[in-house]
Design an enzyme around this catalytic site. Structure first.
Site, PDB file in Angstrom:
ATOM      1  N   HIS A 135       0.872  -1.190   0.000  1.00  0.00           N
ATOM      2  CA  HIS A 135       0.000   0.000   0.000  1.00  0.00           C
ATOM      3  C   HIS A 135       0.904   1.234   0.000  1.00  0.00           C
ATOM      4  CE1 HIS A 135      -3.471   2.353   0.251  1.00  0.00           C
ATOM      5  NE2 HIS A 135      -3.884   2.121   1.467  1.00  0.00           N
ATOM      6  N   GLN A 138      -0.332   4.932   0.915  1.00  0.00           N
ATOM      7  CA  GLN A 138      -0.524   5.152   2.348  1.00  0.00           C
ATOM      8  C   GLN A 138       0.808   5.526   3.000  1.00  0.00           C
ATOM      9  OE1 GLN A 138      -3.423   4.855   4.410  1.00  0.00           O
ATOM     10  NE2 GLN A 138      -2.017   5.843   5.829  1.00  0.00           N
ATOM     11  N   ARG A 295      -3.006  11.937   2.856  1.00  0.00           N
ATOM     12  CA  ARG A 295      -3.132  11.150   1.622  1.00  0.00           C
ATOM     13  C   ARG A 295      -3.331  12.090   0.430  1.00  0.00           C
ATOM     14  NH1 ARG A 295      -4.880   5.836   2.085  1.00  0.00           N
ATOM     15  NH2 ARG A 295      -4.520   5.808  -0.153  1.00  0.00           N
TER      16      ARG A 295
END
Ligand code: CP
Ligand code: NVA
Length: 311
Positions: A135, A138, A295
């Site tokens: 990920h 993130q 983000r």
């Protein structure tokens, strides 16, 4: 400022390790600059981005959609029910079709192998919006948040407590590239796969600072304690088994007290009462909503470099 033609233009971002240390630094610097309001360019003007989701999402979907709009671009979001990758058509066929409509693809797929297949078939750049294996977006936001809250990464000691999953794997790559100490504390059998560690070690043979432990007492001296859900999306049927396996690894006040001053991190969504208590996630040391907020800026910086128009 990004150079008029970024070295990242047109490249895929499937893992943190697709960037070298200097490129990762450049993305983070631009993210901080955008957040500070000192960069308001619209490099996605006239560009369209497709987003593919095979799994649910809140933060990733909304932050990408808002980020694309702020950069001047437009977006189409396709959920599980639309394209039906691998059901209505192969991953490769879907990629070759999307390639003819859009300027970039953001994809949250069930398996990393499918993501690799998608990126290989698509000529346009592909960004990983989470797979079973990693990920990376993130972790860009997390690094940014750590720098804001705790200063230079090299002076910190990040301790990840919990499942050796996609979040742990991307953190490990970031540690190897940016040279910060990272410990992963997990119950036996739940550490990141050896292949993940071995691959990260090749990124920085000289100063690899990832260590593994099974003992929660090793959080002492942590400057940040990070956790994630025990059963990730796709592992729902293991939830009961994992709840037992991880019972001693809950981030509660007693565990936080063992590392005075440490901030608390979580990628969210959280299962309150499982991997973290209300007291900790709502407590003074928690920076989980800053992570979620960042983000937006981290992905804007990434997209400006990967998807932006050449000048
Ligand atoms: N942290 C994160 O990626 O959240 P979503 O699954 O809601 O996008
Ligand atoms: N490890 C979690 C992260 C969610 C953002 C999952 O894959 O479900």
């Amino acid at each position: 400022m990004i150079p008029s033609v970024s070295a990242l233009m047109g490249r895929d971002f499937l893992d943190v390790a697709n960037l070298d240390a200097a490129e990762l630094r450049e993305v983070l610097d631009l993210a901080h600059t955008i957040k500070a309001g000192r960069w308001a360019e619209r490099p996605l003007e006239g560009r369209h981005v497709a987003m593919l989701f095979q799994k649910p999402s809140h933060r990733t979907r909304v932050s990408f959609e808002v980020g694309i709009a702020r950069l001047g671009g437009t977006t189409t979001t396709l959920t599980e029910h639309d394209v039906q990758l691998g059901v209505r058509e192969t991953v490769g066929d879907a990629a070759r079709v999307l390639d003819r409509y859009v300027d970039g693809i953001v994809a949250r797929l069930r398996t990393h192998d499918d993501l690799i297949e998608l990126a290989a078939a698509a000529e346009k750049p592909v960004i990983n919006a989470l797979t079973d294996r990693s990920h990376p977006c993130q972790i860009l936001a997390d690094l940014m948040t750590l720098e804001e809250r705790c200063g230079p990464l090299g002076k910190q000691r990040i301790v990840y407590v919990g499942d050796g999953n996609n979040i742990a794997a991307s953190l490990i790559e970031a540690s190897a590239l940016l040279e910060f100490p990272l410990m992963v504390i997990a119950p036996p059998g739940y550490h990141p796969k050896q292949a993940v560690i071995d691959r990260a070690r090749t990124l920085n043979v000289g100063r690899f600072m990832v260590t593994l432990s099974t003992d929660v007492a090793d959080v002492a001296k942590a400057t940040a304690i990070y956790t994630d859900i025990w059963a990730s999306m796709g592992q729902e049927n293991e939830r009961e088994v994992r709840r037992k396996a991880f019972a001693e690894y809950q981030v509660n006040q007693a565990l936080m007290d063992a590392a005075p001053g440490a901030v608390f991190m979580h990628c969210l969504p959280a299962h309150r009462g499982e991997e973290v208590t209300d007291e900790v996630i709502d407590g003074r040391q928690s920076i989980v909503f800053e992570q979620a907020g960042n983000r937006l800026y981290a992905q804007m910086a990434l997209m400006a470099q990967l998807f932006g128009a050449e000048k």
